[in-house]
Design a protein around this motif. Structure first.
Motif, short mmCIF file in Angstrom:
data_model
loop_
_atom_site.label_atom_id
_atom_site.label_comp_id
_atom_site.label_asym_id
_atom_site.label_seq_id
_atom_site.Cartn_x
_atom_site.Cartn_y
_atom_site.Cartn_z
N ASN A 88 -2.88 -0.28 -0.44
CA ASN A 88 -2.03 -1.05 0.48
C ASN A 88 -0.92 -1.80 -0.24
O ASN A 88 -0.52 -2.86 0.20
N SER A 89 -0.45 -1.24 -1.35
CA SER A 89 0.60 -1.89 -2.11
C SER A 89 1.81 -0.98 -2.26
O SER A 89 1.66 0.22 -2.44
N PRO A 90 3.02 -1.56 -2.22
CA PRO A 90 4.23 -0.77 -2.42
C PRO A 90 4.62 -0.70 -3.89
O PRO A 90 4.14 -1.49 -4.70
N CYS A 91 5.48 0.23 -4.21
CA CYS A 91 6.08 0.32 -5.55
C CYS A 91 7.56 0.61 -5.34
O CYS A 91 7.92 1.53 -4.59
N MET A 92 8.42 -0.15 -5.96
CA MET A 92 9.87 0.00 -5.77
C MET A 92 10.36 1.23 -6.52
O MET A 92 10.15 1.35 -7.73
N VAL A 93 10.98 2.14 -5.80
CA VAL A 93 11.55 3.35 -6.41
C VAL A 93 12.92 3.62 -5.81
O VAL A 93 13.26 3.12 -4.74
N PHE A 94 13.69 4.40 -6.54
CA PHE A 94 14.97 4.90 -6.05
C PHE A 94 14.86 6.40 -5.93
O PHE A 94 14.18 7.05 -6.74
N ASP A 104 9.48 2.56 1.97
CA ASP A 104 9.03 2.23 0.62
C ASP A 104 7.95 3.22 0.17
O ASP A 104 7.25 3.79 1.00
N LEU A 105 7.83 3.39 -1.14
CA LEU A 105 6.71 4.15 -1.70
C LEU A 105 5.48 3.27 -1.55
O LEU A 105 5.49 2.10 -1.95
N PHE A 106 4.40 3.80 -0.95
CA PHE A 106 3.24 3.00 -0.61
C PHE A 106 1.96 3.73 -1.00
O PHE A 106 1.83 4.92 -0.75
N CYS A 107 1.02 3.01 -1.61
CA CYS A 107 -0.27 3.56 -2.02
C CYS A 107 -1.31 3.22 -0.95
O CYS A 107 -1.51 2.05 -0.63
N ASN A 109 -5.34 4.33 0.01
CA ASN A 109 -6.56 5.07 -0.38
C ASN A 109 -6.33 5.97 -1.59
O ASN A 109 -6.85 7.09 -1.65
N GLY A 110 -5.54 5.53 -2.53
CA GLY A 110 -5.30 6.30 -3.74
C GLY A 110 -4.29 7.42 -3.58
O GLY A 110 -4.13 8.24 -4.48
N GLN A 111 -3.59 7.46 -2.44
CA GLN A 111 -2.61 8.53 -2.19
C GLN A 111 -1.23 7.90 -1.92
O GLN A 111 -1.13 6.88 -1.25
N TRP A 112 -0.21 8.56 -2.43
CA TRP A 112 1.16 8.11 -2.18
C TRP A 112 1.71 8.73 -0.90
O TRP A 112 1.41 9.87 -0.58
N ASN A 113 2.56 7.97 -0.19
CA ASN A 113 3.32 8.55 0.92
C ASN A 113 4.57 9.22 0.32
O ASN A 113 4.72 9.26 -0.91
N GLU A 114 5.44 9.77 1.13
CA GLU A 114 6.66 10.42 0.65
C GLU A 114 7.87 9.72 1.25
O GLU A 114 8.30 10.05 2.35
N PRO A 115 8.43 8.73 0.51
CA PRO A 115 9.51 7.92 1.06
C PRO A 115 10.90 8.57 0.98
O PRO A 115 11.82 8.11 1.64
#
Length: 120
Positions: A88-94, A104-107, A109-115
């Motif tokens: 449930n945490s984001p990571c800043m990406v370009f 935003d890129l978001f984690c 359950n151990g999986q990334w979404n596709e922003p």
């Protein structure tokens, strides 16, 4: 033959199978966990026995994401920098050229979404 439910599991509800209390021969039982926990375990009923007969519910908060290398449209340096992001945490990406960021890129359950979506 219906399968008997396995005994009590830690961090699991009274009805362990998403399909209900009775699972018939040849059918699957998708194991469930209490809120805040997760499992990928699925059992099959064979002649009245569920296999596997037990499973583990893991706290969702313990799920962290690895590098976002498989996420399309993100630079490799951003992908590596995001390794270790918690549930449930984001990571800043370009997004790289040819991709547009829609969220935003978001984690989860151990999986990334596709922003980043292909804008070409």
């Amino acid at each position: 033959y219906p399968s008997d439910a396995p005994g009590p599991q830690a961090h699991a509800p009274a009805v362990l199978c998403a399909e209900g209390e009775v699972v018939m021969h040849g059918e699957d039982c998708t194991y469930q966990c209490d809120e805040g926990y997760t499992t990928n375990a699925v059992a099959q009923c064979t002649n009245g026995t569920l296999s596997p007969s037990s499973y583990t519910c893991t706290p969702i908060s313990s799920y962290t994401c690895g590098p976002a290398s498989d996420v399309p449209g993100i630079s490799s340096s951003d992908a590596e920098a995001c390794a270790g992001t918690g549930h449930n945490s984001p990571c800043m990406v370009f997004c790289i050229d040819g991709f547009e960021r829609t969220t935003d890129l978001f984690c989860t359950n151990g999986q990334w979404n596709e922003p980043c979506v292909d804008s070409r």
